[in-house]
Design a protein around this motif. Structure first.
Motif, PDB file in Angstrom:
ATOM      1  N   GLU A 119       6.697   8.574 -11.022  1.00 30.07           N
ATOM      2  CA  GLU A 119       7.412   7.900 -12.114  1.00 30.07           C
ATOM      3  C   GLU A 119       8.832   7.547 -11.677  1.00 30.07           C
ATOM      4  N   ILE A 120       9.250   6.331 -11.999  1.00 32.84           N
ATOM      5  CA  ILE A 120      10.632   5.897 -11.795  1.00 32.84           C
ATOM      6  C   ILE A 120      11.078   5.189 -13.068  1.00 32.84           C
ATOM      7  N   THR A 121      12.367   4.961 -13.175  1.00 35.36           N
ATOM      8  CA  THR A 121      12.899   4.131 -14.258  1.00 35.36           C
ATOM      9  C   THR A 121      13.501   2.903 -13.608  1.00 35.36           C
ATOM     10  N   ILE A 122      13.004   1.756 -14.036  1.00 35.10           N
ATOM     11  CA  ILE A 122      13.458   0.491 -13.461  1.00 35.10           C
ATOM     12  C   ILE A 122      13.509  -0.548 -14.577  1.00 35.10           C
ATOM     13  N   GLY A 123      14.547  -1.345 -14.590  1.00 33.46           N
ATOM     14  CA  GLY A 123      14.712  -2.311 -15.676  1.00 33.46           C
ATOM     15  C   GLY A 123      14.856  -1.622 -17.020  1.00 33.46           C
ATOM     16  N   GLY A 124      15.368  -0.387 -16.992  1.00 36.14           N
ATOM     17  CA  GLY A 124      15.555   0.367 -18.216  1.00 36.14           C
ATOM     18  C   GLY A 124      14.269   0.922 -18.808  1.00 36.14           C
ATOM     19  N   GLN A 125      13.162   0.785 -18.091  1.00 36.34           N
ATOM     20  CA  GLN A 125      11.856   1.217 -18.589  1.00 36.34           C
ATOM     21  C   GLN A 125      11.188   2.137 -17.581  1.00 36.34           C
ATOM     22  N   PRO A 126      10.370   3.091 -18.053  1.00 37.95           N
ATOM     23  CA  PRO A 126       9.608   3.891 -17.104  1.00 37.95           C
ATOM     24  C   PRO A 126       8.544   3.027 -16.424  1.00 37.95           C
ATOM     25  N   ALA A 127       8.299   3.314 -15.170  1.00 35.38           N
ATOM     26  CA  ALA A 127       7.279   2.601 -14.403  1.00 35.38           C
ATOM     27  C   ALA A 127       6.612   3.611 -13.472  1.00 35.38           C
ATOM     28  N   THR A 128       5.380   3.330 -13.102  1.00 34.87           N
ATOM     29  CA  THR A 128       4.612   4.256 -12.277  1.00 34.87           C
ATOM     30  C   THR A 128       4.242   3.607 -10.957  1.00 34.87           C
ATOM     31  N   LEU A 129       4.688   4.235  -9.860  1.00 35.85           N
ATOM     32  CA  LEU A 129       4.285   3.803  -8.522  1.00 35.85           C
ATOM     33  C   LEU A 129       2.922   4.420  -8.254  1.00 35.85           C
ATOM     34  N   VAL A 130       1.961   3.574  -7.908  1.00 33.18           N
ATOM     35  CA  VAL A 130       0.583   4.012  -7.716  1.00 33.18           C
ATOM     36  C   VAL A 130       0.219   3.880  -6.239  1.00 33.18           C
ATOM     37  N   PRO A 131      -0.157   4.988  -5.604  1.00 28.20           N
ATOM     38  CA  PRO A 131      -0.525   4.910  -4.187  1.00 28.20           C
ATOM     39  C   PRO A 131      -1.846   4.177  -4.007  1.00 28.20           C
ATOM     40  N   SER A 132      -1.859   3.266  -3.059  1.00 30.65           N
ATOM     41  CA  SER A 132      -3.080   2.522  -2.747  1.00 30.65           C
ATOM     42  C   SER A 132      -3.085   2.197  -1.258  1.00 30.65           C
ATOM     43  N   LEU A 133      -4.253   1.959  -0.731  1.00 32.54           N
ATOM     44  CA  LEU A 133      -4.367   1.557   0.670  1.00 32.54           C
ATOM     45  C   LEU A 133      -3.618   0.251   0.896  1.00 32.54           C
ATOM     46  N   GLY A 134      -3.701  -0.669  -0.043  1.00 34.01           N
ATOM     47  CA  GLY A 134      -3.007  -1.946   0.096  1.00 34.01           C
ATOM     48  C   GLY A 134      -1.504  -1.769   0.212  1.00 34.01           C
ATOM     49  N   ALA A 135      -0.937  -0.912  -0.628  1.00 30.65           N
ATOM     50  CA  ALA A 135       0.499  -0.644  -0.558  1.00 30.65           C
ATOM     51  C   ALA A 135       0.852   0.012   0.774  1.00 30.65           C
ATOM     52  N   ALA A 136       0.043   0.968   1.198  1.00 33.86           N
ATOM     53  CA  ALA A 136       0.299   1.666   2.464  1.00 33.86           C
ATOM     54  C   ALA A 136       0.271   0.689   3.638  1.00 33.86           C
ATOM     55  N   MET A 137      -0.739  -0.157   3.690  1.00 33.57           N
ATOM     56  CA  MET A 137      -0.866  -1.113   4.796  1.00 33.57           C
ATOM     57  C   MET A 137       0.290  -2.122   4.795  1.00 33.57           C
ATOM     58  N   ALA A 138       0.608  -2.659   3.632  1.00 32.46           N
ATOM     59  CA  ALA A 138       1.681  -3.654   3.549  1.00 32.46           C
ATOM     60  C   ALA A 138       3.019  -3.055   3.960  1.00 32.46           C
ATOM     61  N   LEU A 139       3.313  -1.842   3.500  1.00 28.14           N
ATOM     62  CA  LEU A 139       4.587  -1.212   3.837  1.00 28.14           C
ATOM     63  C   LEU A 139       4.663  -0.873   5.318  1.00 28.14           C
ATOM     64  N   CYS A 140       3.559  -0.417   5.905  1.00 30.80           N
ATOM     65  CA  CYS A 140       3.558  -0.129   7.348  1.00 30.80           C
ATOM     66  C   CYS A 140       3.706  -1.421   8.164  1.00 30.80           C
ATOM     67  N   GLN A 141       3.077  -2.490   7.736  1.00 34.30           N
ATOM     68  CA  GLN A 141       3.211  -3.761   8.453  1.00 34.30           C
ATOM     69  C   GLN A 141       4.649  -4.265   8.403  1.00 34.30           C
ATOM     70  N   ARG A 142       5.299  -4.127   7.264  1.00 32.39           N
ATOM     71  CA  ARG A 142       6.663  -4.626   7.110  1.00 32.39           C
ATOM     72  C   ARG A 142       7.706  -3.736   7.775  1.00 32.39           C
ATOM     73  N   HIS A 143       7.419  -2.432   7.863  1.00 35.12           N
ATOM     74  CA  HIS A 143       8.448  -1.486   8.311  1.00 35.12           C
ATOM     75  C   HIS A 143       8.026  -0.651   9.523  1.00 35.12           C
ATOM     76  N   GLU A 144       6.952  -1.018  10.185  1.00 39.76           N
ATOM     77  CA  GLU A 144       6.473  -0.433  11.442  1.00 39.76           C
ATOM     78  C   GLU A 144       5.693   0.856  11.281  1.00 39.76           C
ATOM     79  N   SER A 145       6.137   1.767  10.426  1.00 39.94           N
ATOM     80  CA  SER A 145       5.435   3.045  10.236  1.00 39.94           C
ATOM     81  C   SER A 145       6.008   3.729   8.999  1.00 39.94           C
ATOM     82  N   PHE A 146       5.302   4.765   8.543  1.00 38.55           N
ATOM     83  CA  PHE A 146       5.840   5.546   7.426  1.00 38.55           C
ATOM     84  C   PHE A 146       7.149   6.221   7.831  1.00 38.55           C
ATOM     85  N   GLY A 147       7.225   6.699   9.071  1.00 38.54           N
ATOM     86  CA  GLY A 147       8.450   7.351   9.548  1.00 38.54           C
ATOM     87  C   GLY A 147       9.632   6.403   9.530  1.00 38.54           C
ATOM     88  N   ALA A 148       9.426   5.184  10.015  1.00 38.97           N
ATOM     89  CA  ALA A 148      10.502   4.192  10.013  1.00 38.97           C
ATOM     90  C   ALA A 148      10.893   3.822   8.586  1.00 38.97           C
TER      91      ALA A 148
END
Length: 112
Positions: free
Chosen positions: A7-36
């Motif tokens: 859970e985070i608060t963004i735009g003054g509203q609660p929002a839920t970050l949901v883990p997914s393979l798509g999110a994991a793959m996209a973030l690793c492609q953009r930023h090289e690795s989870f560590g980076a």
């Protein structure tokens, strides 16, 4: 809240970050690795923070600018601990990491 959701608060509203393979793959492609990516989050990198929020919320690329504005207004410093936790969850297959000393439940395969 489901296991692995953050859970985070963004735009003054609660929002839920949901883990997914798509999110994991996209973030690793953009930023090289989870560590980076974690290093960037810990360094308070705005672009990395926006990417984590956008992919965690399942937002489209057309929502990048609005997401960036919301992340900026929420404050990367305030969001950082929750975003780092989300990246750890993604790196662990969408599940929160086990606490130190946590024991497998009886009947679980490979329980010792």
């Amino acid at each position: 809240m489901l296991e692995g959701h953050v859970e985070i608060t963004i735009g003054g509203q609660p929002a839920t970050l949901v883990p997914s393979l798509g999110a994991a793959m996209a973030l690793c492609q953009r930023h090289e690795s989870f560590g980076a990516l974690l290093a960037k989050i810990e360094a308070l990198d705005l672009i990395a923070a926006v990417d984590v929020v956008r992919f965690g919320l399942g937002r489209r690329e057309s929502e990048q600018d609005a997401t960036a504005q919301q992340v900026f207004e929420a404050g990367v410093l305030d969001l950082m601990p929750r975003l780092a936790r989300f990246v750890f969850i993604l790196a662990n297959g969408g599940r929160p990491p086990k606490d130190e000393g946590e024991v497998e439940k009886p009947g679980t395969p490979f329980a010792g």
